[in-house]
Design an enzyme around this catalytic site. Structure first.
Site, PDB file in Angstrom:
ATOM      1  N   GLU A 138       0.785  -1.231   0.000  1.00 35.55           N
ATOM      2  CA  GLU A 138       0.000   0.000   0.000  1.00 35.55           C
ATOM      3  C   GLU A 138       0.819   1.284   0.000  1.00 35.55           C
ATOM      4  OE1 GLU A 138      -2.947  -0.223   3.093  1.00 35.55           O
ATOM      5  OE2 GLU A 138      -4.060  -1.761   2.024  1.00 35.55           O
TER       6      GLU A 138
ATOM      7  N   GLU B 139      -5.111  -8.841   0.362  1.00 29.03           N
ATOM      8  CA  GLU B 139      -5.762  -8.609   1.662  1.00 29.03           C
ATOM      9  C   GLU B 139      -7.245  -8.376   1.448  1.00 29.03           C
ATOM     10  OE1 GLU B 139      -4.334  -5.413   4.183  1.00 29.03           O
ATOM     11  OE2 GLU B 139      -2.252  -6.012   3.877  1.00 29.03           O
TER      12      GLU B 139
HETATM   13  C1  BGC Z   1      -2.834  -2.888   5.787  1.00 27.77           C
HETATM   14  C2  BGC Z   1      -2.826  -3.691   7.053  1.00 27.77           C
HETATM   15  C3  BGC Z   1      -3.968  -3.232   7.942  1.00 27.77           C
HETATM   16  C4  BGC Z   1      -5.267  -3.533   7.235  1.00 27.77           C
HETATM   17  C5  BGC Z   1      -6.505  -3.120   7.998  1.00 27.77           C
HETATM   18  C6  BGC Z   1      -4.200  -2.578   5.246  1.00 27.77           C
HETATM   19  O1  BGC Z   1      -4.310  -1.217   5.084  1.00 27.77           O
HETATM   20  O2  BGC Z   1      -1.998  -3.445   4.830  1.00 27.77           O
HETATM   21  O3  BGC Z   1      -1.574  -3.553   7.657  1.00 27.77           O
HETATM   22  O4  BGC Z   1      -3.940  -3.806   9.203  1.00 27.77           O
HETATM   23  O5  BGC Z   1      -5.308  -2.907   5.987  1.00 27.77           O
HETATM   24  O6  BGC Z   1      -6.554  -1.760   8.222  1.00 27.77           O
END
Ligand code: BGC
Length: 451
Positions: free
Chosen positions: A163, A356
């Site tokens: 990110e 993610e």
């Molecule tokens: C990040 C994580 C974070 C998750 C939830 C992403 O922005 O890569 O490190 O914990 O989202 O906020």
């Protein structure tokens, strides 16, 4: 036809969010260790000093991954744990920790997916200007080399940056994440340039170190805009909005970063919006930045809107009175994985890897000793159906990585919000598989047929 046979079913973490052991075995300090000491940056004044103690409990954690049937595990290397001063001297004990972790994963049949940079810049490099300093390009190349040497060709999947929009935007523009700075657009422009070149240098270093079938990508934050309906006009409107220049400020949009990396340019919209602050790169520099990648990875939690920071006093495109939200206040928009896979594949033409996706909740242990999290199951089920639709329409989707493997330090929000499939009691470090972990295991077992 659903997900391919070799589909990667994973879960993710990041070093600073889980490892703890912040002063052990020669680890150096990162910006998150040193700068969060100042009050007011993190809820409850919390930090990652102990976090989930994964540095000590990694064997137990890999056993849980195996029990859940994960076929891949995404984690990040802590730069200051292996290079305490940021460059130069290698910390052998730190190296051994990651080597053992990777050995265990491989023995368990779990593919390691390694992120180089998940935000924990060594403090010594911050003192020299961090990402604002053009030397950061070579610091990062040196770090990538140390990681490649550490893993000796045993890791196949790499992600250079997690990110960039977020660590640059929240860290250097809005002052919400470390290093908690608020810089002018010209500084964000210089940082963009350094990060893009650092990415390119790392790709070159990793590829030359091997293995031959290495797969390299990035993990930008990318909730695309979801069409209001499936008419051609609405789809086209959403597509256009998904890649427009970020109205919230320089460096925020997906196209700012990904057009540079995958298409070798800044779009007309970004040039119009950010004018002289669009970085200028020579032909040679562009060649470095745009070396071919192997997949398009992206972190995706909710549909994007007009790309300005959420306004608590106004509904956005997806919200309405009482609309479904997670504990972070993010909209629940299951179709986003379908549209994101489709729009990103159309534009960047690479196999899709969801790096993610997940839901934050205030999970707790019930009287029966279990952690019941029907909301996480329902959220993941719906989102995965969207992704499955993309796979069924012929988009090459190679994997889905849930955020997160276990509850962890949620940056400026501290520990209250839990994203894990595994519950962590931070007083005892006891782990409990949540209902969602058992549910996910069945999804993996059926390769998504049961969705
Ligand atoms: C990040 C994580 C974070 C998750 C939830 C992403 O922005 O890569 O490190 O914990 O989202 O906020």
């Amino acid at each position: 036809m659903g997900f391919r046979k070799d589909f990667l079913w994973g879960a993710a973490t990041a070093a600073y969010q889980i490892e703890g052991a912040y002063q052990e075995d020669g680890r150096g300090m990162s910006i998150w260790d040193s700068l969060t000491k100042e009050a007011g940056h993190v809820a409850w004044g919390e930090n990652g000093n102990t976090a989930c103690e994964h540095y000590h409990l990694y064997k137990e954690d890999v056993a849980l991954m195996k029990e859940m049937g994960l076929t891949c595990y995404r984690f990040s290397v802590s730069w200051p744990r292996i290079l305490p001063e940021g460059d130069g001297r290698v910390n052998e004990k730190g190296v051994r920790f990651y080597q053992e972790l990777v050995e265990l994963l491989l023995d368990a049949g779990i593919e390691p997916v390694v992120t180089l940079y998940h935000w924990d810049l060594p403090y010594t490099l911050y003192e020299k200007g961090g990402w604002k300093n053009p030397e950061s390009v070579e610091w990062f190349a040196g770090y990538a080399k140390a990681v490649a040497e550490m893993f000796q060709g045993k890791v196949r999947y790499y992600i250079t940056f997690n990110e960039p929009q977020v660590f640059v935007g929240l860290g250097y523009r809005l002052g919400i994440h470390a290093p908690f700075e608020k810089n002018e657009p010209s500084v964000i422009s210089a940082i963009t340039r350094n990060v893009l070149l650092a990415h390119g240098r790392a790709v070159a270093v990793l590829r030359s170190a091997g293995p031959k079938d290495i797969k390299i990508g990035m993990a930008p934050s990318s909730g695309c805009v979801i069409p209001k309906s499936e008419t051609e006009e609405d789809i086209e409107e959403a597509r256009r909005m998904s890649f427009e220049a970020n109205k919230g400020g320089i460096g925020g949009g997906i196209s700012w970063w990904m057009d540079a990396v995958f298409l070798g340019e800044f779009s007309k919209e970004n040039k119009e919006a950010f004018g002289e602050n669009v970085p200028q790169l020579t032909e040679e520099e562009w060649a470095l930045v745009t070396q071919p990648l192997d997949f398009f990875g992206f972190n995706c939690y909710a549909g994007g809107g007009n790309l300005v920071p959420p306004n608590p006093y106004a509904y956005d495109r997806y919200s309405y009175q009482g609309s479904p939200k997670t504990a972070t206040g993010w909209n629940i928009t299951p179709d986003v994985l379908y549209w994101a896979a489709r729009f990103y594949y159309e534009r960047y033409k690479k196999p899709i890897l969801v790096t993610e996706n997940g839901l934050a909740a205030y999970d707790l242990v019930s009287l029966d000793g279990c952690v019941h999290d029907p909301n996480r199951i329902d959220y993941t089920h719906r989102y995965l159906r969207g992704l499955k639709r993309a796979a069924e329409e012929g988009i090459p989707v190679i994997g889905y990585i849930h955020w997160s493997f276990m509850d962890n330090f949620e940056w400026a929000s501290g520990y209250d919000m839990r994203f894990g499939l595994v519950y962590v009691d931070y007083r005892t470090q006891q782990r409990i598989l949540k209902d969602s972990a058992y549910w996910y295991r069945n999804v993996i077992l059926s390769n998504g047929e049961n969705l």
